[in-house]
Motif scaffolding. Sequence first.
Motif, mmCIF file in Angstrom:
data_model
loop_
_atom_site.group_PDB
_atom_site.id
_atom_site.type_symbol
_atom_site.label_atom_id
_atom_site.label_comp_id
_atom_site.label_asym_id
_atom_site.label_seq_id
_atom_site.Cartn_x
_atom_site.Cartn_y
_atom_site.Cartn_z
ATOM 1 N N ASN A 40 29.166 -2.638 -9.844
ATOM 2 C CA ASN A 40 28.330 -1.457 -10.068
ATOM 3 C C ASN A 40 27.994 -0.700 -8.792
ATOM 4 O O ASN A 40 27.326 0.318 -8.847
ATOM 5 N N GLY A 41 28.396 -1.208 -7.639
ATOM 6 C CA GLY A 41 28.103 -0.528 -6.384
ATOM 7 C C GLY A 41 27.066 -1.228 -5.538
ATOM 8 O O GLY A 41 26.702 -0.732 -4.471
ATOM 9 N N ASN A 65 16.934 1.167 -8.104
ATOM 10 C CA ASN A 65 17.840 1.848 -7.176
ATOM 11 C C ASN A 65 18.724 0.791 -6.518
ATOM 12 O O ASN A 65 18.655 0.557 -5.317
ATOM 13 N N HIS A 66 19.579 0.148 -7.326
ATOM 14 C CA HIS A 66 20.227 -1.079 -6.851
ATOM 15 C C HIS A 66 21.394 -0.837 -5.914
ATOM 16 O O HIS A 66 21.839 -1.765 -5.239
ATOM 17 N N GLY A 96 18.637 -2.195 -1.370
ATOM 18 C CA GLY A 96 19.155 -2.260 -2.726
ATOM 19 C C GLY A 96 19.327 -3.698 -3.167
ATOM 20 O O GLY A 96 18.766 -4.628 -2.586
ATOM 21 N N MET A 97 20.108 -3.902 -4.230
ATOM 22 C CA MET A 97 20.386 -5.256 -4.706
ATOM 23 C C MET A 97 21.690 -5.738 -4.084
ATOM 24 O O MET A 97 22.677 -6.023 -4.756
ATOM 25 N N SER A 98 21.675 -5.842 -2.766
ATOM 26 C CA SER A 98 22.902 -6.058 -2.007
ATOM 27 C C SER A 98 23.441 -7.479 -2.110
ATOM 28 O O SER A 98 24.536 -7.755 -1.624
ATOM 29 N N LEU A 144 23.453 6.977 -9.585
ATOM 30 C CA LEU A 144 23.402 6.053 -8.461
ATOM 31 C C LEU A 144 24.575 6.306 -7.524
ATOM 32 O O LEU A 144 25.700 6.561 -7.962
ATOM 33 N N PRO A 145 24.347 6.238 -6.226
ATOM 34 C CA PRO A 145 25.387 6.592 -5.246
ATOM 35 C C PRO A 145 26.442 5.505 -5.120
ATOM 36 O O PRO A 145 26.201 4.334 -5.371
#
Length: 494
Positions: free
Chosen positions: A155-156, A50-51, A147-149, A288-289
């Motif tokens: 990719n968001g 859920n990155h 997430g993978m911030s 994914l949002p």
Amino acid sequence: MYLSPPSLPQTPLCLAALITNTFSYSFPGNGNLVFNAIHSSMRQWGSSLNHNGMSFFLATVPEGTELYHGDWRSNPIKGPEWLAFEPEHALVFTHPFPHNPPPKDGRPQPPPPLQLQQVAGKLNQAEDGFLHTFAAAKDLRLLYVDGMSAGKTHNGTMDSQDYILFLNELGDGGGGMFDEMARARLFCQMVQEKWDGRLDGMLRMEAGFEIILCDFARDLEALRVTRVRASEQGKPGDQIGQHAGEMWLPAVASRYWSIGGDRVILNYEHFLTAYLYELDLFSEGGNLPRLKHVPPDQLERMRRDLDALIMNHEPNELSVNWQAVADMVVERYGNRLRYLASGQASTLRQLQQEIEDALSPFIDYDQRNSSVEVERCSAQFVRQSTTVTSVAGGAVLSVSRSVCATLLEALDYTDYHTVVNQIQGLIDYLSWTAWKDCNGCGDHEICMIPMWPMGTVDDYNHPQCRDFSRLNGDGPRYWGGNPRRRMSALPLSF
């Protein structure tokens, strides 16, 4: 699918008819999304799948926690700069990387050959870098962006920073993405000018968790500076060096399900998530949002609430560990739900016997009452002394009720396929990341998933055990483009 669109699955019997308001918090929609944000927080596994994180938490790193910074210099480190939780993560940065010039039209450009040669020469001259080891001199107060911030991607992964935290001041997902120092300096400027110094830094994740700390001299005790062996450093040819990668990713994977040792404590009673703002996060399709398409005025309330969160609450406030409660829900029902949907129980009687085995502790067979049974089931892991008033508690109870009500409902069905479809619909709604775990990898293997800047499309769709010596895999890259380009977006030191 790991983040279902924000709607409940179709069920023959309305769950609301089974649920009473025993608890003081009535949760709105998107309970599954909030539950998963809580369950995946500060976990490499769920935050990699859920990155595109949509939530902000206040976090504490306790005094005395050991942290690491890799650098090609031995000089004292000043802030803002980066810290890693795992030394193997920091070792990758004991060598400067060739960096691309500023991107044009949102696309990074390769460095000119002469510039690359000059940088490569400097790398060879500074072959042995240094690992700086620190201890937190106090409890560090951090803003955790989930997430993978820390993944520098299109990719968001950086949406919540770019469009909520920084108001898109660093560029529209392009130029600002690659200037991490500008990002760090802007955050630390906001800490002082906007939030009265109430934070010490920002906590993020890429392949490993990192801290952007604003003031090293004030907040850290320097323990030692040690020369690293040359084989642990990145080389111009592969950007990280095979041996460094063999050390880095296994160390990161050891934190798939926990940062470990209470090194980070989150305030779950007060946090912020985009899932509660009636935003159309999935309008561009996919699972994914995204925030980049949301009009700025629709994000203004969330920005104000983030300011209020930081100004009115402390990271170390007393908080129920709702992640631990979510864990118990997943651990109790995860394997059982997957079994029920798998077809291994071949008859309706077998299916319903499995379901009743799970529910029987909550049933009084002398006096059946479905509403009471759902409440007993959903409240199993909540202490009786706890009054549920928080978003996190409401989300955990909402998901627990969905599980319990769906299982209870299935006991009344008379068709095998109806039961299986009902369970599969629940699984799709829950989208628990634990269901994608490989299970049973060897001692020299990890269950490989995309962790920026590494990973393939197949790693995301079908995680599999992979030996330390071949972790990067073959096939289309999950993050797109050339791995060398992605590595060039890393900060010069860490």
